[in-house]
Each structure stands twice: as structure tokens, then as C-alpha cells.
Design a protein around this motif. Structure first.
Motif, mmCIF file in Angstrom:
data_model
loop_
_atom_site.group_PDB
_atom_site.id
_atom_site.type_symbol
_atom_site.label_atom_id
_atom_site.label_comp_id
_atom_site.label_asym_id
_atom_site.label_seq_id
_atom_site.Cartn_x
_atom_site.Cartn_y
_atom_site.Cartn_z
ATOM 1 N N GLU A 174 0.817 -1.225 0.000
ATOM 2 C CA GLU A 174 0.000 0.000 0.000
ATOM 3 C C GLU A 174 0.851 1.274 0.000
ATOM 4 O OE1 GLU A 174 -2.972 -0.027 3.097
ATOM 5 O OE2 GLU A 174 -3.555 2.056 2.717
ATOM 6 N N VAL A 294 -5.941 -8.402 12.689
ATOM 7 C CA VAL A 294 -5.529 -9.080 11.466
ATOM 8 C C VAL A 294 -4.055 -8.882 11.165
ATOM 9 C CG1 VAL A 294 -5.888 -9.265 8.991
ATOM 10 C CG2 VAL A 294 -7.829 -8.875 10.503
ATOM 11 N N PHE B 85 -4.325 2.670 -3.971
ATOM 12 C CA PHE B 85 -4.035 1.478 -3.162
ATOM 13 C C PHE B 85 -4.731 1.571 -1.800
ATOM 14 C CE2 PHE B 85 -0.079 1.492 -5.891
ATOM 15 C CZ PHE B 85 -0.455 0.399 -6.657
ATOM 16 N N SER B 86 -4.646 2.754 -1.185
ATOM 17 C CA SER B 86 -5.308 2.929 0.119
ATOM 18 C C SER B 86 -6.827 2.895 -0.030
ATOM 19 C CB SER B 86 -4.877 4.252 0.772
ATOM 20 O OG SER B 86 -3.583 4.132 1.337
ATOM 21 N N ARG B 89 -8.053 -0.607 -0.219
ATOM 22 C CA ARG B 89 -8.077 -1.232 1.108
ATOM 23 C C ARG B 89 -9.349 -0.850 1.868
ATOM 24 N NH1 ARG B 89 -5.480 -4.719 3.871
ATOM 25 N NH2 ARG B 89 -4.904 -3.370 5.595
ATOM 26 N N LEU B 90 -9.684 0.435 1.794
ATOM 27 C CA LEU B 90 -10.846 0.918 2.548
ATOM 28 C C LEU B 90 -12.142 0.351 1.984
ATOM 29 C CD1 LEU B 90 -9.732 4.617 3.106
ATOM 30 C CD2 LEU B 90 -9.819 2.786 4.803
ATOM 31 N N ARG B 93 -12.392 -3.117 3.074
ATOM 32 C CA ARG B 93 -12.716 -3.139 4.505
ATOM 33 C C ARG B 93 -14.196 -2.863 4.732
ATOM 34 N NH1 ARG B 93 -9.003 0.546 7.927
ATOM 35 N NH2 ARG B 93 -10.675 2.047 8.096
ATOM 36 N N GLN B 110 3.835 -3.049 -10.684
ATOM 37 C CA GLN B 110 2.945 -2.721 -9.561
ATOM 38 C C GLN B 110 1.820 -3.741 -9.404
ATOM 39 O OE1 GLN B 110 2.273 1.292 -11.293
ATOM 40 N NE2 GLN B 110 2.761 2.026 -9.251
ATOM 41 N N HIS B 113 1.506 -5.158 -5.967
ATOM 42 C CA HIS B 113 0.972 -4.169 -5.027
ATOM 43 C C HIS B 113 -0.552 -4.086 -5.162
ATOM 44 C CE1 HIS B 113 5.176 -3.031 -5.652
ATOM 45 N NE2 HIS B 113 5.153 -2.559 -4.417
ATOM 46 N N CYS B 117 -3.413 -5.135 -2.337
ATOM 47 C CA CYS B 117 -4.356 -4.186 -1.737
ATOM 48 C C CYS B 117 -5.810 -4.561 -2.029
ATOM 49 C CB CYS B 117 -4.056 -2.774 -2.211
ATOM 50 S SG CYS B 117 -2.519 -2.147 -1.515
ATOM 51 N N GLY B 151 -2.495 -9.108 6.695
ATOM 52 C CA GLY B 151 -3.750 -8.382 6.506
ATOM 53 C C GLY B 151 -3.918 -7.893 5.080
ATOM 54 N N TYR B 152 -2.894 -8.091 4.273
ATOM 55 C CA TYR B 152 -3.020 -7.756 2.851
ATOM 56 C C TYR B 152 -3.265 -9.054 2.103
ATOM 57 C CZ TYR B 152 -1.618 -3.093 3.992
ATOM 58 O OH TYR B 152 -1.614 -1.844 4.521
#
Lengths: 573, 168
Positions: A174, A294, B85-86, B89-90, B93, B110, B113, B117, B151-152
Motif C-alpha cells: 500500500e 488481522v 491502493f489505500s 483497502r478501505l 474493509r 505494480q 501491489h 491491496c 492483513g493484505y
């Protein structure tokens, strides 16, 4: 398997450095293979130069003024004799027989060839070293107190934390394409030798009222063209939450950090523009929203890492060495070295030795391959085979018996490594400046050399006492001039090099950005100006007062005034 | 444009709808974020809906739409801009289970990556696909077989492997 078992299979390896397991070794090998492939694809045209750039930077490879430059990571500044020898071998085989130790505890080679770099990275990987994330818009090589594990004022060795962070930040899916570079420093002692408040994130190990170890977290410090001292974002983050909390900060920065202007893309600007309270609120909200379990901290993993940093097998010794006392009396030059370059150690009868890479008139931070080998030998003979690189661009031998100091000194002296100036006026931090760097606008190395020659008399330097001079050749501030007690910034004005002087900078917990003394001066005038400042300090100081203490007591204006007056008197300032 | 899925260049079953275009009666359509509310309100049954998001989107604003979306595409305006990427993740989530697609000038280097994510697919312009063939995408993914992060979405977490080894 414990750390001690592995040392049995590696007789020359010190006990207190992290040893790769099979996973770490495979990971680093994978990165080397990946980079070899990227170089091939660049040369074959699959990647354009623009596309290749971030990947070569993430592997430490810069394109500089005259050539490529390779920046090798020395994680948290700790290095074994074997690794130091490998650095020397690489300097001979692929460079010009020397390397440059930097303020980020890295080693830079100035003349490698692009096609050789995968081989260099492979040679590094063989001794558990790499150049991963020494550059690029990612989390950089984590730095730490160079007296870690041996400082008497230590709460906890910061290196297990730093190694924990090295692993977490390596090839992070990330956070490998952040708005800008991101630097983290860790200190575990009462006195900050890692300059944590001038990093993007600074971590200070603390013990809370319940006796638990955790972290004070500072955010948004940094130098460059807009220097800021970091703000406290959290007073206490439990170790179990450290990675989660850092992920929260990184995610907030990755999402909201500015990307429109690279000079405003650092987290310090986000903190400055939004305010620390708003940033804290966003980070806390993210932290609360995460499923911490996690990916959060693994105590067993932390303990596994920490086991590598247990103290070496010290002998039980008296606190003070009779042999050392006698040698100091018999050899005054050695006595001076001990007074200036030797620091107290937490184990009785031991000492921490700073080997200055700032000989009078030399290039700060440079070491020849021969000197690197002498240092490797010295560490094995006198210090459990362990070395450190300090952010002051010196080499530290962290575990020397006081009884051995004289023999060590003779060895260092013969190699030109016994300059007794650690922390004194000629122990100058300097960036490479216009001699190497494509960003620089002025020379730095010749300025450092001129000042060092002006104050060549070491007894005069000792009378002056602790005084940090830091020089940068451009506003990017790689030489940390903002936090020098005396800072020097080289600029270009109308085709001429011009040097701005600042006073009162401080990189420690009492961090402060230096204040400008007046208009810029020419390169030739710099040593005169420094000498006037020093003379004024000597005239004004009270018993036992350091330069920075005098400056704080009497105020910046007095220094400014006296220089202005002297300038009018014809001193040409 | 080329679509990378599971290390292969594949046909794209989705159609990107211009804002002024009428909603189709069937098939799979991607609308802009501006059009999302309208599309949700007027969506004919049997049409699969996807949305294209700028990387500055606030994920909370999607909460109501998430259960009805089958594809979310996050724009990467430049390969060096890692905000997507962030955001990915969100969005994961927040519980999104559909196809998560990265769209823009991403590079093969990439790919790992992006997958890490939470992206499933990557849509790239033809010039990149021309220089970076399938083999390079697969090789780049394999080059990151081991990761330190947990967690990824990574099959080869070193920390998990260590735990496993220690438990033996």
C-alpha cells in the motif's frame, strides 16, 4: 533456534545484529532478481526511463551529476565486520576504492555502472545487506540511535523496533507509491541521538506509569526548504498497537498528503496546513476503524527479533581501568582521544568509541576501502565484530574494553582514523554538494574542509567544546544545516555561491530550527564568520556552558549585532 | 485498453457508459461516480452495475451503494500516484465483495501491489500493454511471492510462514 545457536555456525559474526532467517534471505534475493529483470527490461525498452526511475530509486540507484550513485542501507546503523569488509570489496571492485557514509546511516558509492548494480546488490545480499528503499517515495531505511544497546541512559534498545519496522515497510503493497519519501527514526534513550523530531515519524521509547514499554509518536518533522519540528501526535502507543498506528498514519498521509507540488508533498506540510489536531483526529479515526488483530503486532515475532540484540558476552570488569588511566597519562594524544571520542558504556569496564571520519581537511563521511578494512579488523579484535554508522557520518565501535582502548587507538592512528574531534567544531556534517549532487547549488565539501583547516588545532577545538556545524549545498538540507548549532546553507545568487549562516539549531528532544544570522557571505568569508561567532561565544560563555546554551541565554540578537559591527569595522562580513 | 486478470490479457465484459448515454436494458455497465445515484434509482433489472471512482473518493459515501455494485473501478491518474491502493483497502474493509479494478497507467511492476491491496483486475492503456506483455505481468507478480505484511491479500506472508514453522 536462538540467536546464540546461529553465531556458532558463523564464528566471526557479532551477537547483537539481526541475522536473516531463510525468509529474509529469500525476500532480499527476490528483490535483487526483480531489479535485475527491471534493468533488463529498461535496456530492452519495456520500461521507459520515467517508468524505470521509481524502481531504480527503490533499489538505491540514483542518476547523479556525473554518474550513477548507489545508496546502500545500513539498517539502524548496525554493521558487522564481515559486512564492512564486503562494503570495502565492492568499493574496490565496482567503484573507486572508497565510500561515503551519510546522515541517514547509509553508505553511498559514487561511481557504479548501471549494468553492474544487480551484481552489487547480489554481493550485498550475500552478507545480508541491501539497498531496498534507500530512496524513492516510500518508507525509507529506518534509522536509530547509534549508541543503541550500549548507552547508559537507555530505556530499551531501539533496534528491535527498527528491524520490526524495516520488515513491515519493505515492499509494502500500500505504501510504496507515497506522495514523497518518508523517514522514520527511533530512539530508546533519555537523550535523543537519532534526531527523531526532524523525521516524518519519530518514535521515542517510553515507559508508562504501569511500567509498560510503548512509544511516544511524533509526526511531521523534517528539514528541506520548509523546516518543521515534529509535533506529538500520541503520548503513548502500546507496542501491540505500533504497526496498526503507523499504518493509520501512513494511510492518512497517502490519501490526504498533497501531490500537486513535490515540495509540499511531505507529511510535515499536511500537519502544518491541517494542524496537528485535525491530523490526529483522522489518524485516530482510521486506527479505530481498523481490524487491528488481522495485521497488528506479533509479540512472538518481536521477541524473535529482540533476541538478536541481546548484549554480547561482556566480561565482568571493574568500572574503571587502571591500564587506561596509566596510558592516558603516558600518552597525551591518546588522552585527548579518550576525552573527546570515548563515551561511557552501560557495562562496567567498557567504552563506546567514536571513530571520526572527519580528519582535518578531509571529506566528511568518506572512508577508503583500506580504512573500512581497518575498522572491520578493529571491531573484531576489540569489539565483538560490531560497528555502527552514526547520523553524524562517523563510525562507532560500541563495545570496547577500556583496557584495550590504547591498542585500538594505535591501530586507528596508523590508519588516519584517530582524529580526536568527535562532537567538536571540525566534526562537520556535510552533504556532498556541487561536487557530486545534481540538486546542489553550491559546494559543501570545500567549505567543510576550509573550516576544518581553520580550526586544525585540536587543543583549541577542545577549549571551544561541543559545537555542531552542519553544511548543506542546497535548500534540500541533506546536511541538516537547520539543526546545526551553526548551520551553513550554500545557495547560488547571480552566478555566485553564497552561504547563509544560521545559529541555534538543535536536533535533539529540545529540537529547534536555527535562526538566520544575516545576509549571505562568500565561500572565502565562511571560515572568518565562523571564527567570529566562535570568538564571541568564547568571550561570552559562562563556566561549563556549551555554545547552544550561551546562544539561548544571551539571545540571537547579540550574535547578530556583534557580527554586524565587526563587518562595519572592515572585517568584510 | 487491455485488461489484466490473473496474469492474462482478457476480454472486458464491461462497457463504460458516457454520462449522457441511456442505461442499457441488459449487460454490464460502468457509470461515473456522478451518475451513480441516478443509475441506482433507474437501473433496469438484470443489468450489472459498476462505478468508476476518482482516487479521492470518500469511501463512506459509497456505503449505501456497495451491496448493489458488482464492480468498482479506481482510477490511477499516474502510476506513481498510490492513493488508489489505500482507497482499495478501505473499500474492501467496507465489505465490498465484487470485482475491484485498477484503471490507468499502472505498470506490471505494480501488479503485486495492486493484488495485495485487494484489486482483482488492472486495466491499462494499449501503449503499456504493447511494451509490457502478459509474461512480464506474470513475472512481476511472481517476483513478490513473499511479503512481510499481514492483513493484505498476499499468499506468501513471511510472518505467517514463520508462525507455521515455529508451531511445528
Amino acid at each position: 533456534m536462538t540467536a546464540h545457536d546461529t553465531t556458532l555456525t558463523r564464528p566471526n559474526a557479532p551477537v547483537t545484529t539481526y541475522r536473516y532467517d531463510d525468509f529474509d534471505a529469500a525476500f532480499v534475493k527476490e528483490r535483487v532478481a526483480e531489479f535485475r529483470e527491471q534493468v533488463r527490461r529498461r535496456l530492452a525498452g519495456n520500461l521507459t526511463e520515467d517508468e524505470f526511475r521509481p524502481f531504480r530509486l527503490m533499489n538505491g540507484l540514483y542518476l547523479q551529476l556525473h554518474a550513477y550513485m548507489l545508496r546502500v542501507a545500513i539498517p539502524y546503523g548496525t554493521l558487522s565486520a564481515r559486512q564492512m569488509r564486503r562494503l570495502a570489496d565492492i568499493a574496490d571492485k565496482y567503484d573507486r576504492g572508497y565510500g561515503h557514509f551519510t546522515t541517514r546511516q547509509n553508505l553511498q558509492y559514487n561511481w557504479p555502472k548501471l549494468v553492474d548494480t544487480p551484481d552489487i546488490l547480489e554481493a550485498l545480499a550475500e552478507v545480508e545487506m541491501h539497498a531496498i528503499q534507500t530512496s524513492g517515495n516510500c518508507i525509507r531505511n529506518v534509522t536509530a540511535d547509534h549508541f543503541a544497546g550500549v548507552a547508559p541512559d537507555e530505556i530499551e534498545d531501539p533496534r528491535p523496533t527498527a528491524e520490526f519496522l524495516r520488515q513491515w515497510s519493505s515492499a509494502h503493497p500500500e505504501f510504496s507509491f507515497l506522495p514523497r519519501k518518508f523517514k522514520i527514526a527511533v530512539t530508546g534513550a533519555a537523550h535523543d541521538r537519532a534526531a527523531v523530531k526532524v523525521h516524518d515519524i519519530g518514535l521515542a521509547l517510553v515507559k508508562n506509569d504501569a511500567g509498560e514499554i510503548g512509544y511516544q509518536v511524533y509526526v511531521g518533522g523534517g528539514l528541506g526548504r520548509t523546516p518543521f519540528v515534529a509535533k506529538l501526535i500520541r503520548d503513548f502507543v502500546a507496542r501491540a498497537d505500533l504497526l496498526a498506528y503507523l499504518e493509520a498514519i501512513m494511510r492518512v498521509y497517502n490519501r490526504f498528503g498533497r501531490r500537486d507540488n513535490k515540495y509540499k508533498a511531505r507529511i510535515k506540510i499536511l500537519v502544518h496546513e491541517k494542524g496537528i489536531d485535525a491530523v490526529r483526529e483522522a489518524v485516530e479515526a482510521e486506527f479505530a476503524g481498523m481490524d487491528r488483530a488481522v495485521f497488528s503486532y506479533d509479540p512472538a515475532e518481536f521477541e524473535r527479533i529482540a533476541a538478536y540484540f541481546t548484549p554480547p558476552p561482556y566480561e565482568a570488569l571493574p568500572a574503571d581501568s587502571e591500564k587506561l588511566r596509566a596510558a592516558r597519562v603516558a600518552h597525551p594524544a591518546f588522552g585527548n582521544f579518550v576525552e573527546v571520542n570515548v563515551a561511557p558504556h552501560k557495562a562496567p569496564g567498557y567504552a563506546i568509541v567514536t571513530v571520526s571520519l572527519k580528519p582535518v581537511g578531509g571529506i566528511p563521511g568518506d572512508a577508503t576501502s583500506a580504512q573500512m578494512r581497518v575498522l572491520a579488523d578493529a571491531s573484531e579484535r576489540f569489539g565483538f565484530g560490531e560497528l555502527r554508522i552514526s547520523h553524524e557520518q562517523n563510525v562507532i565501535l560500541p563495545h570496547v574494553k577500556q583496557d584495550d582502548l590504547f591498542d585500538l587507538w594505535k591501530l586507528l592512528d596508523a590508519a588516519g582514523l584517530a582524529t580526536a574531534n568527535a562532537g567538536l567544531v571540525s566534526d562537520i556534517i556535510s552533504c556532498p554538494g556541487l561536487d557530486y549532487c545534481s540538486l546542489a547549488t553550491a559546494r559543501s565539501i570545500p567549505i567543510a574542509q576550509a573550516i576544518s583547516k581553520r580550526f586544525a588545532d585540536l587543543s583549541r577545538q577542545r577549549r571551544i567544546g561541543k559545537l555542531g556545524i552542519k553544511i548543506s549545498g542546497c535548500i534540500n538540507a541533506c546536511g541538516h544545516h537547520h539543526v546545526g548549532a551553526i548551520g551553513i546553507l550554500g545557495l547560488e545568487k547571480k552566478g555566485q555561491e553564497s552561504y547563509q549562516i544560521t545559529l541555534g539549531g538543535d536536533p535533539t528532544f529540545s529540537a529547534n530550527v536555527g535562526e538566520l544570522l544575516g545576509p549571505g557571505v562568500t565561500a572565502e568569508q565562511v571560515p572568518d564568520v565562523i571564527e567570529h561567532i566562535v570568538d564571541f561565544y568564547l568571550a561570552e560563555r559562562q563556566e561549563g556552558e556549551s555554545f547552544i546554551e550561551t546562544w539561548r541565554r544571551i539571545g540571537h540578537a547579540r550574535f547578530k549585532d556583534v557580527l554586524r559591527r565587526e563587518g562595519e569595522d572592515g572585517a568584510g562580513i | 485498453m487491455a485488461l489484466v486478470s490473473d496474469g492474462r490479457f482478457v476480454e472486458d465484459g464491461w462497457r463504460r457508459l458516457a454520462d449522457e448515454e441511456t442505461l442499457p436494458k441488459s449487460g454490464k455497465a460502468i457509470v461515473s461516480l456522478a451518475r451513480l445515484e441516478h443509475a441506482l434509482a433507474n437501473l433496469p433489472a438484470g443489468v450489472s452495475l459498476g462505478v468508476n471512482l476518482p482516487n479521492t473518493t470518500e469511501p463512506a459515501s459509497l456505503a449505501a451503494a456497495l451491496p448493489r455494485l458488482e464492480l468498482i473501478e479506481i482510477a490511477f491518474p499516474a502510476f506513481a500516484d498510490g492513493r488508489g491502493f489505500s482507497l482499495a483497502r478501505l473499500i474492501r474493509r467496507a465489505g465490498f465483495k465484487g470485482e475491484l479494478r485498477a484503471s490507468g497507467r499502472l505498470l506490471a511492476d505494480q501488479y503485486a501491489h495492486a493484488l495485495g491491496c485487494g484489486f482483482d483486475t488492472v486495466e491499462i492503456p494499449d501503449d503499456i500493454a504493447g511494451r509490457q506483455d502478459e509474461a512480464q505481468w506474470r513475472a512481476a507478480r511472481a517476483a513478490h511471492a513473499r511479503t512481510y505484511q499481514r492483513g493484505y491479500v498476499a499468499p506468501g506472508s513471511i510472518l505467517d510462514a514463520r508462525r507455521k514453522a515455529a508451531a511445528k
